[in-house]
Write a protein that holds these residues in place. Structure first.
Motif, PDB file in Angstrom:
ATOM      1  N   UNK A  88      81.787 -20.379  -2.445  1.00 10.52           N
ATOM      2  CA  UNK A  88      81.324 -20.526  -3.619  1.00 10.52           C
ATOM      3  C   UNK A  88      82.768 -20.226  -4.108  1.00 10.52           C
ATOM      4  N   UNK A  89      83.730 -19.261  -3.327  1.00 10.85           N
ATOM      5  CA  UNK A  89      84.759 -18.921  -3.853  1.00 10.85           C
ATOM      6  C   UNK A  89      85.736 -19.890  -3.187  1.00 10.85           C
ATOM      7  N   UNK A  90      85.051 -21.564  -2.320  1.00 13.09           N
ATOM      8  CA  UNK A  90      86.403 -22.010  -1.351  1.00 13.09           C
ATOM      9  C   UNK A  90      86.401 -23.157  -2.768  1.00 13.09           C
ATOM     10  N   UNK A  91      84.889 -23.219  -2.479  1.00 12.62           N
ATOM     11  CA  UNK A  91      84.625 -24.662  -3.533  1.00 12.62           C
ATOM     12  C   UNK A  91      85.577 -24.398  -5.282  1.00 12.62           C
ATOM     13  N   UNK A  92      85.721 -23.552  -5.385  1.00 10.69           N
ATOM     14  CA  UNK A  92      86.044 -23.538  -7.095  1.00 10.69           C
ATOM     15  C   UNK A  92      87.653 -23.232  -6.641  1.00 10.69           C
ATOM     16  N   UNK A  93      88.191 -23.128  -5.723  1.00 13.42           N
ATOM     17  CA  UNK A  93      89.521 -22.603  -5.392  1.00 13.42           C
ATOM     18  C   UNK A  93      89.857 -24.204  -5.158  1.00 13.42           C
ATOM     19  N   UNK A  94      89.379 -24.612  -4.551  1.00 19.15           N
ATOM     20  CA  UNK A  94      90.238 -26.084  -3.717  1.00 19.15           C
ATOM     21  C   UNK A  94      89.593 -26.824  -5.045  1.00 19.15           C
ATOM     22  N   UNK A  95      89.144 -26.852  -6.031  1.00 12.14           N
ATOM     23  CA  UNK A  95      88.944 -27.566  -7.141  1.00 12.14           C
ATOM     24  C   UNK A  95      90.139 -27.138  -7.583  1.00 12.14           C
TER      25      UNK A  95
END
Length: 219
Positions: A88-95
């Motif tokens: 989930x950290x990758x998802x929010x950082x990517x966004x």
């Protein structure tokens, strides 16, 4: 995959999807150009303070329009699919990174169009461009975080507006103050306080997103 690879892959996915549809970019550009043209037809010429305030109002609503769709695709079965593949950290950082790029691009185009139409002289262009850069990133971080929260309520736009209001109003006040000073010729040394506040807002917003989003995503 490590976190960096996951973020890079997710950003590439968002860029690829946007390039195929071009819905968000085209709609935002249409909004920005048409709004600038309407403002010009209404006012013809304005003083520097009004010019600056109108610019940030246009960018605010463009940012809401752009960022509100951030998690529209990450729902239902696709959310479960991502949940099993990436952090989930990758998802929010990517966004956050992707939306920051979108906002910087959109803000740059809006500034060029706006300045060409109104032809208002800017006293200190480098500081004004710095305020635009910091404002674009701030809009992206705040609205990405709020969009992630509202996604759990079915992408409810009302919830997004309510949650973003306490953060976005102080942010706008600081941005308008900094950019107005730059437009009137203020030096960067005179505006370190406002720049520090904008940087602090970005850091705090990103930190809160990284702490909160994994719990939202798990639910």
């Amino acid at each position: 995959m490590n976190l960096f690879t996951q973020v890079k892959t997710l950003i590439y996915k968002d860029v690829l999807l946007e390039w195929r549809s071009k819905y968000a970019i085209n709609s935002i550009l249409l909004y920005v150009v048409s709004t600038v043209f309407v403002c010009y037809q209404s006012f013809k010429s304005v003083d520097t303070s009004v010019w600056n305030t109108l610019f940030w109002i246009i960018l605010l609503f463009a940012a809401i329009n752009a960022m509100s769709r951030s998690f529209l695709q990450e729902t239902g079965n696709r959310q479960m699919y991502y949940y099993n593949l990436v952090s989930p950290l990758a998802i929010i950082l990517a966004k956050i990174i992707y939306n920051s790029f979108i906002m910087i691009l959109m803000t740059g185009i809006a500034f060029v169009v706006y300045n060409l139409i109104f032809r208002t002289p800017i006293g200190n262009l480098p500081v004004y461009l710095l305020s635009i850069l910091l404002g674009s990133i701030s809009f992206a971080t705040v609205f990405t975080m709020v969009a992630g929260i509202s996604a759990k309520a079915g992408n409810n736009s009302t919830i997004m507006a309510i949650l973003s209001f306490p953060v976005i109003i102080p942010l706008l006040i600081v941005l308008i103050k900094l950019s107005k000073s730059a437009a009137l010729g203020g030096l960067i040394a005179e505006n370190w306080g406002d720049i520090a506040v904008l940087l602090a807002i970005n850091v705090v917003t990103i930190a809160v997103s990284l702490l909160l989003f994994p719990y939202l995503w798990r639910d």
